[in-house]
Design an enzyme around this catalytic site. Structure first.
Site: not given
Ligand code: AMP
Length: 191
Positions: A14, A91, A130, A136, A148
């Site tokens: 994404k 999400r 990654r 991260r 996750r």
């Molecule tokens: P991402 O970079 O999108 O993979 O997000 C990293 C982390 O941020 C996720 O594993 C969640 O802990 C948190 N996070 C990001 N977006 C959301 C969302 N829309 N709802 C809940 N947690 C989120």
């Protein structure tokens, strides 16, 4: 305005594809994950709150995410954008419903949901790879990555059904070359 959601599990590409779509179509990018990481870097209260969940591979509570999103959209709307691309949001079903309400309140709508489909095996491989360079913590640890993907399967996957019912879900194969996937996304975006 043309507003889209780029949907898919962690590791589905994404972030990479959103950057390319932003460049090509001039959309405003709203990545909730990026926003949380930025807040964390700046050591804000929101960042600290999000960290408790992110470090464990869990979703941040809906009310925290939704409140943050509303203010971010208002900020961008001042610049009369060509459209929004939501990345990593919604999400959960509650987030999808809240987004509907938020958009309606601003006389906007989601035009399309582009959903990247990638096998679970490939996802884990990509995220761990990654993790070697992204810095991260949630990418580097196998257990957190597993959590996750579980959170995605338990809480996020149903969101696709929400948009399928509205007839705006487009599924796109998320495996293959970055350019081929991007070309398919562009075709779906422009259709
Ligand atoms: P991402 O970079 O999108 O993979 O997000 C990293 C982390 O941020 C996720 O594993 C969640 O802990 C948190 N996070 C990001 N977006 C959301 C969302 N829309 N709802 C809940 N947690 C989120």
């Amino acid at each position: 305005m043309k507003n889209i959601i780029l949907f898919g599990p962690p590791g589905s590409g994404k972030g990479t594809q959103a950057a390319k779509l932003v460049e090509k179509y001039g959309l405003k990018h709203i990545s909730t994950g990026d926003i949380f990481r930025e807040e964390l870097k700046n050591n804000t209260d929101l960042g600290q709150k999000a960290r408790e969940y992110m470090d464990q591979g869990l979703l941040v509570p809906d009310e925290v995410v939704i409140a943050m999103l509303g203010s971010k959209m208002d900020y961008f709307l001042k610049e009369t954008p060509k459209g929004f691309i939501f990345d990593g949001f919604p999400r959960t079903l509650a987030q999808a419903e809240a987004l509907d309400r938020l958009m309606k309140g601003k006389d906007l709508r989601i035009d399309k949901v582009l959903s990247l489909v990638v096998s679970e095996e490939e996802l884990t491989k990509r995220i761990l790879l990654r993790g070697k360079t992204s810095g991260r913590a949630d990418d580097a640890d196998r257990e957190t990555v597993k959590k996750r993907v579980e959170e995605y399967n338990n809480k996020t996957a149903v969101v696709a059904g929400f948009y399928r019912k509205k007839n705006i879900l487009n599924e796109i194969k998320g495996e293959g070359s970055i350019d081929d996937i991007f070309a398919n996304l562009c075709t779906a975006f422009e259709a």
